[in-house]
Each structure stands twice: as structure tokens, then as C-alpha cells.
Design a protein around this motif. Sequence first.
Motif, PDB file in Angstrom:
ATOM      1  N   UNK A  75       0.547  -0.810   0.276  1.00  0.00           N
ATOM      2  CA  UNK A  75       0.099  -0.214  -0.014  1.00  0.00           C
ATOM      3  C   UNK A  75       0.814   1.321  -0.031  1.00  0.00           C
ATOM      4  N   UNK A  76       1.171   2.133  -1.120  1.00  0.00           N
ATOM      5  CA  UNK A  76       1.444   3.180  -0.493  1.00  0.00           C
ATOM      6  C   UNK A  76       0.183   4.993  -1.167  1.00  0.00           C
ATOM      7  N   UNK A  77       0.797   5.192   0.045  1.00  0.00           N
ATOM      8  CA  UNK A  77      -0.302   6.385   0.406  1.00  0.00           C
ATOM      9  C   UNK A  77       0.279   7.462  -0.537  1.00  0.00           C
ATOM     10  N   UNK A  78      -0.774   7.888  -1.421  1.00  0.00           N
ATOM     11  CA  UNK A  78      -0.273   9.209  -1.735  1.00  0.00           C
ATOM     12  C   UNK A  78      -0.654  11.147  -1.507  1.00  0.00           C
ATOM     13  N   UNK A  79      -0.358  11.842  -1.568  1.00  0.00           N
ATOM     14  CA  UNK A  79      -0.423  13.267  -0.568  1.00  0.00           C
ATOM     15  C   UNK A  79      -0.808  13.779  -1.908  1.00  0.00           C
ATOM     16  N   UNK A 123       1.010  14.378  -5.986  1.00  0.00           N
ATOM     17  CA  UNK A 123       0.936  13.348  -5.455  1.00  0.00           C
ATOM     18  C   UNK A 123       2.033  12.895  -7.349  1.00  0.00           C
ATOM     19  N   UNK A 124       3.647  13.376  -7.792  1.00  0.00           N
ATOM     20  CA  UNK A 124       4.185  12.513  -8.511  1.00  0.00           C
ATOM     21  C   UNK A 124       5.091  11.928  -7.457  1.00  0.00           C
ATOM     22  N   UNK A 125       5.511  13.217  -7.080  1.00  0.00           N
ATOM     23  CA  UNK A 125       6.116  13.482  -6.284  1.00  0.00           C
ATOM     24  C   UNK A 125       6.498  13.468  -4.424  1.00  0.00           C
ATOM     25  N   UNK A 126       7.816  12.589  -3.480  1.00  0.00           N
ATOM     26  CA  UNK A 126       7.954  12.781  -2.575  1.00  0.00           C
ATOM     27  C   UNK A 126       8.396  14.149  -2.332  1.00  0.00           C
ATOM     28  N   UNK A 127       7.968  14.307  -0.441  1.00  0.00           N
ATOM     29  CA  UNK A 127       9.040  15.477   0.074  1.00  0.00           C
ATOM     30  C   UNK A 127      10.562  15.392   0.177  1.00  0.00           C
ATOM     31  N   UNK A 128      11.148  13.861   0.029  1.00  0.00           N
ATOM     32  CA  UNK A 128      12.055  13.590  -0.020  1.00  0.00           C
ATOM     33  C   UNK A 128      12.373  13.515  -0.885  1.00  0.00           C
ATOM     34  N   UNK A 129      12.162  13.535  -1.955  1.00  0.00           N
ATOM     35  CA  UNK A 129      12.164  13.547  -3.738  1.00  0.00           C
ATOM     36  C   UNK A 129      13.073  14.875  -3.981  1.00  0.00           C
ATOM     37  N   UNK A 130      12.770  16.229  -2.633  1.00  0.00           N
ATOM     38  CA  UNK A 130      12.937  17.094  -3.471  1.00  0.00           C
ATOM     39  C   UNK A 130      14.635  17.233  -2.818  1.00  0.00           C
ATOM     40  N   UNK A 131      15.419  18.064  -3.327  1.00  0.00           N
ATOM     41  CA  UNK A 131      16.447  17.980  -3.238  1.00  0.00           C
ATOM     42  C   UNK A 131      17.050  19.448  -2.245  1.00  0.00           C
ATOM     43  N   UNK A 132      15.912  20.411  -1.964  1.00  0.00           N
ATOM     44  CA  UNK A 132      16.015  21.177  -0.913  1.00  0.00           C
ATOM     45  C   UNK A 132      15.304  20.814   0.406  1.00  0.00           C
ATOM     46  N   UNK A 133      14.565  20.063   0.368  1.00  0.00           N
ATOM     47  CA  UNK A 133      13.968  18.977   1.747  1.00  0.00           C
ATOM     48  C   UNK A 133      14.089  18.914   3.091  1.00  0.00           C
ATOM     49  N   UNK A 134      14.695  19.890   3.564  1.00  0.00           N
ATOM     50  CA  UNK A 134      14.989  19.571   5.001  1.00  0.00           C
ATOM     51  C   UNK A 134      17.023  20.238   4.886  1.00  0.00           C
ATOM     52  N   UNK A 135      16.740  20.460   4.428  1.00  0.00           N
ATOM     53  CA  UNK A 135      18.286  21.471   4.131  1.00  0.00           C
ATOM     54  C   UNK A 135      17.895  23.265   3.721  1.00  0.00           C
ATOM     55  N   UNK A 136      18.074  23.190   2.773  1.00  0.00           N
ATOM     56  CA  UNK A 136      17.260  24.762   2.687  1.00  0.00           C
ATOM     57  C   UNK A 136      15.774  25.065   2.289  1.00  0.00           C
ATOM     58  N   UNK A 137      15.422  24.266   2.627  1.00  0.00           N
ATOM     59  CA  UNK A 137      13.836  23.924   3.091  1.00  0.00           C
ATOM     60  C   UNK A 137      13.223  23.830   3.844  1.00  0.00           C
TER      61      UNK A 137
END
Length: 393
Positions: free
Chosen positions: A57-61, A325-339
Motif C-alpha cells: 500500500x502506497x499513500x499518495x498525498x 502526488x508525483x513526488x514525495x517530499x524527500x525527493x525534493x533536493x532542498x527538503x530539510x536542508x535549504x527548505x
Amino acid sequence: MKYVDEFREPQKAEALLHEIEKLCQILGKPIKLMEVCGGHTHSIFKYGIEEILPDTIELIHGPGCPVCVMPKGRLDDAIAISQNPNVIFTTFGDAMRVPGSTTTLLQARAQGADIRMVYSPLDSLQIARENPDKEIVFFALGFETTAPSTAFTILQAASAKIHNFSMFSNHVLVIPALKALLDNRDLQLDGFIGPGHVSMVIGTDPYQFISQQYHKPIVISGFEPLDIFQSIWMLLQQLVENRCEVENQYNRIVETQGNIVAIEAINEVFTVRENFDWRGLGEIPNSGLKIRTKYAQFDAELKFTIPNLKVADHKACKCGEILKGVLKPWECKVFGTACTPETPIGTCMVSSEGACAAYYKYGRLSKVAKKNIPEISQITISQEPLPACGNSR
């Protein structure tokens, strides 16, 4: 009378999880389910629901966070209104830090604009009464959940003949957004966890097109752990039985016909825009609300000159893809670093309902395979109340 701990009992959750696992074995394939509302996203991560679900099961946001779908151009318009010298601009708190093209409402306030956080449009109306020599503007945003409060406030302002009050309307509609998602061939979904708070207003009938035209099941869900587990079980049961129906798990709150009084107020004050620009989804026909000509004196877009420009998102920000719903947040390069919530680049990290904010607050989930997940009976479920779908929902 229902107490919140009744919807958080580990034993009942374990029983539901066992039934979910059995249905997944029967289906024998990966299942993608989209939770439309940002409130569901935060519940899922707050209680560790995704971590203990079967791997199939994959949950898409989905795009159910109204602050997140606000394009930069509309934020620039709001900031432009707030910078008028005779204006007191009022807004919900989670819109204060949403980045426009060059600044935020919070930064505009630091630079001298009179911008105030309120908890209700009625607070803004009271400010208008107390400041007759000022123009009071309320930043009206949200789905159908908050549109009734905006409508009732305008009706009250009209009745009281308060002329120094107006709304900058950015209310959006959930049904056109769902249609846009379903028409996106890049996004393959097996079913929807439907928004509970929106459905309190519009009811369950408007979702029939999902089952009838697109042949997808949808279950309107509450926000507690057992609500979400049961909704997922109901969706899987439909898939096993090859059914596509609109079902209502949240029937303690949501009625089939919705809230008739609220719907009538919306229809009295608002009309549907031909097009409205959504962050990530682009222009969606008939997806926004504007104030009717009958109440034009309360329309800030007519009272003030605004830039009304489309502004591209930051190149490094993947909010658009996350909202689709195409990407998950951790697939963004700036997630948790610059953002981060303190220095957000995109809207999904700002709002209390944003997917990025949920990932960041509840563990920064990554693509690393799930391992060493505890049994559900070992998980301590927090007794602190969930945030409501938010002031701006």
C-alpha cells in the motif's frame, strides 16, 4: 457521546490492520491510495500509520492544503493590497509565512504594513467596526470548509452596512481539483481517502463522478487513527469485490446532502470563476470562487489595484509535483536542508497541512526501506488532540 480515545485503541487498530493485510494478499498487487486532505496526511504521519501498513500500500498525498495550492502571484496580490497606507490586512496565521515572489506577509508587516492575524473573518469585521477610518481587508482562502464563514461574514457586513470592509477571495473547490488529478495520465491511483471537513459542507453526492466516470472507489474519512484504518479497509474491500462506490466512513459528521444552510450561503455570496490558477496544477476551469456583483462593495479585487501576474515557482522547489502526488517530499533536493519550516522555500513546508511539513515534523521519512517497525500494540498513540483541518481549511 464519543470520546477521542475510542478512535485510538491499539487493539482495534491491530484487528483492522490484520484485515487490511488479508485483503492485500487477496489483491496481490501494489495499491496506490490518495488522501486528499492535508489533515489526513498529518494524522498518517503523526500516528505512524504508513509505517505499519503492508508494503504493497502506497499513500499518495493530494492537493488538499489550500495554503499549499496558492500560487505566488496571488500572494503578491495580497501583499500589494496590504501595503496600501490606509489598509489593515487580516489573515489566518498559516498564510503569514507563505513566500510570494520576493517577500511574505510576515516580512511586509515587519516593513511597516498593518497586517494582523485573526482566527475568523468575524474578527476582521469587528476590526472594521473599531476602525471606521481604515479599510479592512480579509484574506479569504480555503476550500468549501471555510467558504461558508466568509459568506456569512459578508452577509453580516451587508446587513450592518459596514462599508470599510472587504475580502480578497481565494476560495477554491475540491471537485474540479480531483477531476484535474484524475485526468492526469501520469498519476495512476486505485482509490481516494476523501476529505472529511470539506464533505461536512458539500456532502457525499458530489463525489459520484469519481466512481461513475473514472471507476475509482472513494471513502470519506475521519481524522483519527481508527478512522483512517477503517477507510483503507473499506477501499480495499471495494477493490477486492470489484466495486467502485462512494462510501462514508465519517458518517458521525458527514451527511449525504451536506450542510444545506452553508451551501445556500456560499451560493448567495459567491459565483464560480471561469479559471483559477493552482500551484502545481496550473489553471483549472471552474475551480475558484469570486464574490458576486451583488456584493461587489466587499470585493477587494475591485477596491484595490493589484499586480495580477503569474509568477513561476522557485526552480529548486518541487511543491507542484508533491501536490500532484508525483513526488514525495524527500525527493525534493532542498527538503530539510535549504527548505525548513523556519526558512521555507515552498508552501508545502509552511502550512500546518503541508506534506513537507508533515514529513519534516514527524521524522523526515526517506526512501530507505522500512525496517524494524514495531508491532502496533507497542506503539504509543498520542492523546494530544489533532489539529483541526486548520483555520484556513
